[in-house]
Scaffold this motif. Structure first.
Motif, PDB file in Angstrom:
ATOM      1  N   LYS A 174     -24.113  52.814   8.034  1.00  0.00           N
ATOM      2  CA  LYS A 174     -24.548  52.211   9.285  1.00  0.00           C
ATOM      3  C   LYS A 174     -24.202  53.151  10.434  1.00  0.00           C
ATOM      4  O   LYS A 174     -23.448  54.110  10.271  1.00  0.00           O
ATOM      5  CB  LYS A 174     -23.852  50.855   9.472  1.00  0.00           C
ATOM      6  CG  LYS A 174     -24.049  49.919   8.285  1.00  0.00           C
ATOM      7  CD  LYS A 174     -23.164  48.685   8.426  1.00  0.00           C
ATOM      8  CE  LYS A 174     -23.267  47.797   7.201  1.00  0.00           C
ATOM      9  NZ  LYS A 174     -22.370  46.617   7.288  1.00  0.00           N
ATOM     10  N   LYS A 175     -24.726  52.846  11.590  1.00  0.00           N
ATOM     11  CA  LYS A 175     -24.470  53.704  12.748  1.00  0.00           C
ATOM     12  C   LYS A 175     -22.993  53.762  13.092  1.00  0.00           C
ATOM     13  O   LYS A 175     -22.494  54.782  13.568  1.00  0.00           O
ATOM     14  CB  LYS A 175     -25.273  53.202  13.958  1.00  0.00           C
ATOM     15  CG  LYS A 175     -26.785  53.396  13.822  1.00  0.00           C
ATOM     16  CD  LYS A 175     -27.504  52.933  15.080  1.00  0.00           C
ATOM     17  CE  LYS A 175     -29.001  53.169  14.957  1.00  0.00           C
ATOM     18  NZ  LYS A 175     -29.735  52.715  16.170  1.00  0.00           N
ATOM     19  N   ILE A 176     -22.275  52.669  12.830  1.00  0.00           N
ATOM     20  CA  ILE A 176     -20.858  52.642  13.170  1.00  0.00           C
ATOM     21  C   ILE A 176     -20.057  53.648  12.343  1.00  0.00           C
ATOM     22  O   ILE A 176     -18.960  54.068  12.727  1.00  0.00           O
ATOM     23  CB  ILE A 176     -20.294  51.208  12.972  1.00  0.00           C
ATOM     24  CG1 ILE A 176     -18.931  51.097  13.658  1.00  0.00           C
ATOM     25  CG2 ILE A 176     -20.207  50.853  11.490  1.00  0.00           C
ATOM     26  CD1 ILE A 176     -18.383  49.684  13.678  1.00  0.00           C
ATOM     27  N   ASP A 177     -20.608  54.055  11.200  1.00  0.00           N
ATOM     28  CA  ASP A 177     -19.917  55.034  10.354  1.00  0.00           C
ATOM     29  C   ASP A 177     -19.843  56.406  11.008  1.00  0.00           C
ATOM     30  O   ASP A 177     -19.050  57.265  10.579  1.00  0.00           O
ATOM     31  CB  ASP A 177     -20.613  55.149   8.999  1.00  0.00           C
ATOM     32  CG  ASP A 177     -20.456  53.878   8.176  1.00  0.00           C
ATOM     33  OD1 ASP A 177     -19.326  53.389   8.065  1.00  0.00           O
ATOM     34  OD2 ASP A 177     -21.469  53.378   7.652  1.00  0.00           O
ATOM     35  N   LEU A 179     -18.544  56.992  13.652  1.00  0.00           N
ATOM     36  CA  LEU A 179     -17.240  57.088  14.312  1.00  0.00           C
ATOM     37  C   LEU A 179     -16.268  57.947  13.503  1.00  0.00           C
ATOM     38  O   LEU A 179     -15.298  58.482  14.057  1.00  0.00           O
ATOM     39  CB  LEU A 179     -16.652  55.689  14.516  1.00  0.00           C
ATOM     40  CG  LEU A 179     -17.353  54.809  15.559  1.00  0.00           C
ATOM     41  CD1 LEU A 179     -16.734  53.418  15.583  1.00  0.00           C
ATOM     42  CD2 LEU A 179     -17.289  55.457  16.940  1.00  0.00           C
TER      43      LEU A 179
END
Length: 450
Positions: A174-177, A179
């Protein structure tokens, strides 16, 4: 053919690199040559020397103190010198680059998994190449190689963690990965001014850093160590959970274990090395141990890429491990029929308790060929014949031990009962399945029953 290509490439690089060019010093660089110590880099390349010891220079091929003074007088950088150790490092680095390219363009490996693992191998290879440049003094001949691997300090953990997460849980990112890569982005921004310096200034920095380690240097060591330890913890959690995956082949399980062990060995070595370095102490053994761990990782991954390329997919490889059955004459209906018959033999007749059972005997009971029996077991149970036998035998053994509340049974009796011929084989199979020996499991079952 691949080995020949690597060897030729290696010899060409040696031939091109060995004739070194002298660089005239300008400004303070020439005045500081007499206090020359080994280059001190940031982050993952924290090489430092607090005591001026001429024997250390000789040990690393830097020549005697008199040679260094002569170099100072002539305003030349000491001539690069290859040693056996540096030769090995260069060879491993070239193999790593080669394997990273091969894996990246291997269509049989799942795309995300191959990007992560090929990137992981590439980082190791850059680091080892940096070590080669450092100990041979080629870094002084090519100042723009200054900190070429430092920028990757916070990528080792995230890449391996995300790779394990992908192959063990089929995780969809996901996009949060993204980070996970934020520390690296911030670190790049921090390092950019240094990378943009002209060659003579970089050279001056490398030759003049003799007054101890700055706060920023120590901070980078600490942050990299925290990154390795943190991701090492999460990688271990993924590895432990993947061992419970019954659909994972023994080859994949063993491969993941080896990768995990080698990486954790590197984390331990760097932890000890980083602690001593941050406290102005240097031990050459630990310094080379961390490099050797990286070299071992590259060589093992290279070996796996040639011998068992399917393991890079992890659980994804299950559908690809059976390409040898593509031309099989076994129809889907017959395959399902044989599967049902096999389950009947194992669940009802408990054929696995026969110590002489083999693939040939099982095929005769199924009235089919060895090839068909093997295909049915692989496709429907995702394991080999021996793994299936062991699974049923250990399941039976656990039931017997759970019901033996009086602890009247001997372990060897249980082994014979479920189909094993000796206690050693039984113990090994039991511990592989439960992480406990039969005796430990028996005591645990007895305590839970009381």
């Amino acid at each position: 053919m691949r080995q020949s290509g690597i060897t030729v490439l290696f010899l060409l690089v040696c031939e091109l690199c060995y004739p070194s060019l002298s660089i005239d010093f300008r400004g303070e660089a020439s005045n500081r040559m007499t206090s020359y110590l080994l280059p001190n880099l940031m982050g993952s390349n924290d090489y430092d020397l607090r005591e001026f010891d001429s024997e250390y220079f000789v040990g690393y091929g830097l020549g005697t103190l008199e040679n260094i003074k002569e170099t100072t007088a002539g305003h030349e950088i000491p001539e690069p010198e290859l040693s056996t150790l540096s030769f090995i490092y260069l060879y491993v680095a070239l193999i790593g680059f080669y394997i990273a390219i091969i894996l990246h363009f291997n269509k049989k490996v799942e795309f995300v998994a191959k990007v992560l693992i090929s990137g992981f191998i590439f980082l190791h290879s850059v680091f080892i190449l940096h070590i080669f440049l450092y100990i041979t003094k080629y870094q002084l001949q090519f100042p723009h190689t200054y900190r070429i691997s430092t920028v990757f300090s916070f990528l080792y953990g995230p890449l391996l963690y995300l790779y394990f997460k992908r192959i063990t849980h089929q995780y969809k990112f996901k996009k949060i990965d993204l980070l996970h890569f934020l520390p690296t982005v911030l670190f790049i921004i921090y390092l950019i001014p240094g990378y943009l310096l002209p060659a003579d200034q970089k050279l001056e920095i490398m030759l003049s850093r003799t007054d101890g380690r700055s706060f920023s240097d120590v901070a980078i060591i600490v942050f990299k160590l925290l990154s390795l330890l943190t991701y090492g913890y999460f990688i271990r959690k993924l590895y432990v959970s993947s061992k419970k995956n019954t659909e994972l082949s023994s080859e994949n399980s063993k491969w993941q274990k080896n990768i995990f062990v080698i990486h954790m060995l590197y984390v331990v070595c760097y932890s000890a090395y980083g602690f001593l370095l941050a406290n102005n102490m240097t031990i050459g053994f630990l310094y080379h141990m961390q490099v050797m761990c990286m070299a071992l990782m590259v060589m093992y991954l290279g070996y796996s890429a040639n011998v068992q390329p399917a393991v890079f997919n992890g659980s994804y490889s299950l559908s690809k491990l059976f390409y040898k059955y593509e031309k099989s004459g076994l129809t889907k209906s017959l395959s399902l029929e044989l599967k049902d018959s096999l389950i009947l033999l194992f669940d009802e007749e408990k054929i696995y308790k026969d110590s002489s059972i083999c693939l040939e005997a099982l095929s005769n009971r199924l009235n089919t060929t060895r090839h068909n029996t093997s295909q049915v077991i692989n496709e429907h149970f995702h394991m080999s014949f021996h793994e299936l036998i062991n699974r049923y035998r250990i399941r039976e053994a656990k039931e017997i031990l759970n019901n033996d509340v009086q602890k009247n049974l001997n372990i060897i009796d249980v082994a014979y009962e479920v189909g094993y011929n000796n206690k050693v084989t039984f113990n090994k199979a039991f511990k592989k399945d439960t992480q406990l020996t039969p005796s430990q499991y028996q005591r645990m079952a007895l305590s839970s029953a009381m």
